[in-house]
Enzyme design. Sequence first.
Site, PDB file in Angstrom:
ATOM      1  N   HIS A 121       0.875  -1.171   0.000  1.00 44.67           N
ATOM      2  CA  HIS A 121       0.000   0.000   0.000  1.00 44.67           C
ATOM      3  C   HIS A 121       0.917   1.228   0.000  1.00 44.67           C
ATOM      4  O   HIS A 121       2.015   1.176   0.557  1.00 44.67           O
ATOM      5  CB  HIS A 121      -0.835  -0.034   1.278  1.00 44.67           C
ATOM      6  CG  HIS A 121      -1.898   1.007   1.385  1.00 44.67           C
ATOM      7  ND1 HIS A 121      -1.628   2.318   1.723  1.00 44.67           N
ATOM      8  CD2 HIS A 121      -3.233   0.941   1.215  1.00 44.67           C
ATOM      9  CE1 HIS A 121      -2.757   3.003   1.759  1.00 44.67           C
ATOM     10  NE2 HIS A 121      -3.744   2.195   1.453  1.00 44.67           N
ATOM     11  N   ASP A 198       3.822  -3.683   8.067  1.00 50.08           N
ATOM     12  CA  ASP A 198       2.505  -3.076   7.902  1.00 50.08           C
ATOM     13  C   ASP A 198       1.460  -4.156   8.192  1.00 50.08           C
ATOM     14  O   ASP A 198       1.275  -5.080   7.396  1.00 50.08           O
ATOM     15  CB  ASP A 198       2.380  -2.555   6.458  1.00 50.08           C
ATOM     16  CG  ASP A 198       0.996  -2.001   6.158  1.00 50.08           C
ATOM     17  OD1 ASP A 198       0.081  -2.190   6.969  1.00 50.08           O
ATOM     18  OD2 ASP A 198       0.842  -1.393   5.077  1.00 50.08           O
ATOM     19  N   GLN A 201      -3.698  -4.978   7.247  1.00 52.46           N
ATOM     20  CA  GLN A 201      -4.644  -5.983   6.731  1.00 52.46           C
ATOM     21  C   GLN A 201      -4.500  -7.330   7.439  1.00 52.46           C
ATOM     22  O   GLN A 201      -5.178  -8.286   7.052  1.00 52.46           O
ATOM     23  CB  GLN A 201      -4.449  -6.175   5.214  1.00 52.46           C
ATOM     24  CG  GLN A 201      -4.757  -4.951   4.380  1.00 52.46           C
ATOM     25  CD  GLN A 201      -6.241  -4.590   4.355  1.00 52.46           C
ATOM     26  OE1 GLN A 201      -7.103  -5.368   4.721  1.00 52.46           O
ATOM     27  NE2 GLN A 201      -6.546  -3.372   3.920  1.00 52.46           N
ATOM     28  N   LYS A 224      -9.991  -0.456  10.643  1.00 53.29           N
ATOM     29  CA  LYS A 224     -10.142  -1.672   9.823  1.00 53.29           C
ATOM     30  C   LYS A 224     -10.491  -2.876  10.681  1.00 53.29           C
ATOM     31  O   LYS A 224     -10.634  -3.984  10.183  1.00 53.29           O
ATOM     32  CB  LYS A 224      -8.842  -1.950   9.056  1.00 53.29           C
ATOM     33  CG  LYS A 224      -8.526  -0.899   7.989  1.00 53.29           C
ATOM     34  CD  LYS A 224      -7.311  -1.304   7.198  1.00 53.29           C
ATOM     35  CE  LYS A 224      -6.727  -0.173   6.390  1.00 53.29           C
ATOM     36  NZ  LYS A 224      -7.538   0.248   5.236  1.00 53.29           N
ATOM     37  N   CYS A 364      -4.643   2.218  -3.690  1.00 55.44           N
ATOM     38  CA  CYS A 364      -3.410   2.826  -3.137  1.00 55.44           C
ATOM     39  C   CYS A 364      -2.234   1.885  -3.301  1.00 55.44           C
ATOM     40  O   CYS A 364      -1.390   1.753  -2.398  1.00 55.44           O
ATOM     41  CB  CYS A 364      -3.577   3.220  -1.671  1.00 55.44           C
ATOM     42  SG  CYS A 364      -4.905   4.366  -1.374  1.00 55.44           S
TER      43      CYS A 364
HETATM   44  N1  PLP Z   1      -1.488  -0.568   4.638  1.00 52.28           N
HETATM   45  C1  PLP Z   1      -2.389  -1.362   4.073  1.00 52.28           C
HETATM   46  C2  PLP Z   1      -1.984  -2.746   3.637  1.00 52.28           C
HETATM   47  C3  PLP Z   1      -3.683  -0.911   3.883  1.00 52.28           C
HETATM   48  O1  PLP Z   1      -4.592  -1.697   3.292  1.00 52.28           O
HETATM   49  C4  PLP Z   1      -4.031   0.390   4.301  1.00 52.28           C
HETATM   50  C5  PLP Z   1      -5.383   0.929   4.080  1.00 52.28           C
HETATM   51  O2  PLP Z   1      -6.109   0.492   3.217  1.00 52.28           O
HETATM   52  C6  PLP Z   1      -3.048   1.177   4.904  1.00 52.28           C
HETATM   53  C7  PLP Z   1      -1.790   0.666   5.058  1.00 52.28           C
HETATM   54  C8  PLP Z   1      -3.334   2.571   5.361  1.00 52.28           C
HETATM   55  O3  PLP Z   1      -4.163   2.554   6.467  1.00 52.28           O
HETATM   56  P1  PLP Z   1      -4.721   3.932   7.070  1.00 52.28           P
HETATM   57  O4  PLP Z   1      -5.342   4.677   5.943  1.00 52.28           O
HETATM   58  O5  PLP Z   1      -5.705   3.454   8.090  1.00 52.28           O
HETATM   59  O6  PLP Z   1      -3.571   4.632   7.678  1.00 52.28           O
END
Ligand code: PLP
Length: 406
Positions: A121, A198, A201, A224, A364
Site C-alpha cells: 500500500h 505493515d 490488513q 479496519k 493505493c
Molecule cells: N497498509 C495497508 C496494507 C492498507 O490496506 C491500508 C489501508 O487500506 C493502509 C496501510 C493505510 O491505512 P490507514 O489509511 O488506516 O492509515
Amino acid sequence: MFDAAAVKRDFPILNQPGEPSLVFLDSGASSQKPQVVIDALVNYYSTANSNVHRGVYKLAVAADAAFDGTREQVAMWLNAPSSDEVIFTRGTTEAINLVASSWGRANLQPGDLVVSTLMEHHSSFVPWQMVAEEKGARFEAVRLTASGELDQDHYQELLAQHPKVVAFTHVSNVLGTINPVKEMTAQAHAVGAIVCLDAAQSAPHMAIDVQDLDVDFLALSGHKMLAPMGVGVLYGKRALLEAMPPYQSGGSMIRKVTLEKTTFANLPHKFEAGTPSVGDVVGLGAAISYLQGLGFADIARHEHDLAAAAIGQLNALPGVTVYGPGADVPRAGVVSFAVDGVHPHDVAALLDEKGVAVRAGHHCAQPLMRELGVTATTRASFYVYNTIDDVDRLVEGVRHAQRVFA
Ligand code: PLP
C-alpha cells in the site's frame, strides 16, 4: 461453526431496513462497527470524557484509566513485552511515517539500501521512498511471482546487498497474499536489517504475536478492525524507540522545557505529542475484546472459507480473472478481480445497484497495479459479518454486470 449471521446482527448499519439489504464487502478499506463499540464511545463521552495525563479531578482520572488501560490491553493482545512499546497514532499511515521519519532520518546514510516490495500500500512504500531519497539511500522493491507472492529469490538477492531496513506488508490489501513474516524477518535480521511491518490488513483478521514474529516495528489501524476512525497503533522494540528522536513535538511529550533546551518524556509519551483521540482508543479496546470473543483463529478460517467460495465461483464465470493466490494456500479474505469488457468502476456501480458494496480502483497500490498490467481492479474484502449468502450476492451481481455489458 463460525456464526457470521449472528455476528451480523451485532452491526446496526448492516441491519437497516430496505431492499436490497446491504452486503458490505469493503472492510479492507474500513470495517463497520458493532453495537458494543458504539456503546463504548457513548459510555466514554457520557461518563468519563476529559483530556488525559494532566487533570487530577475524577473525570480526568477515569479518562486516564480508560486510555492507559487500553494501552495495556493492546500490549497483551499483541504480546508486546511492555505497554511502553505501544504508541497510539491516527492509524497505520501515521505509524509508518513516524518510523520512516524518525528512525529513517536518524539512521540512513547515503548509499544505504532500503528494501520494500511491489505489493505495498502506498503508506508502506512512499514514506520509505521519500526518506531514502532525502538521505541519498537506495530504494528497491521485492518483485512478485506470477501467483502474486513475494519473489523470495529476489528478496535473497536484495538481502545479500545488506539493507538497513526492510519494510513490507503482512497481508496484501489487493491480492490477499499472506507473507511469511517470521522467516523474512529472521533473514533480514541475519544481515543486520530492521523490519517495519505493515499489519493494517493482518491485525484485524488473525492472531498477531510481535515477539514470535520478532519484527522491530508493527503498524495497524483501528478503523479496519471494528474500532472508530482516528486511532491506530505503532508497536516498536524498546531499544529502537528509546534511541529515536521524537516525530512530533509539543505538549505531553516533554520532560523539561527551558529556553536553552527541551528534554523528552519516557516511552510511550515521547511519541504522543498533543491531545490523543481518547474516545477512539477506548473504542479500540472494545473492538479488540469483541474480536477476541469471536476468536482470531476462527475469524481467519471463516474469511478463508469465504474467499475460497468467492474465488471458486468467480473463476467459474467466463471472462472473469481473479488475481492473487488461490484458496489452496493460506490467504486472506481479499479478492480482486477483473471482468472482461467492464471497467472496475462500472462493476462496482452495478454491484451497488444490487446492494453489494465493493471497492474499485488502484487500492493505493499503483506499483502493484503496474505489475498486474492494469490500472484498477474490483475488490471484495470479507470480514466477520459476511456470510456465504454475501458471496452468492457478489457473484450474482457480477453476472448482472456481465449481462448489462453483453
Ligand atoms: N497498509 C495497508 C496494507 C492498507 O490496506 C491500508 C489501508 O487500506 C493502509 C496501510 C493505510 O491505512 P490507514 O489509511 O488506516 O492509515
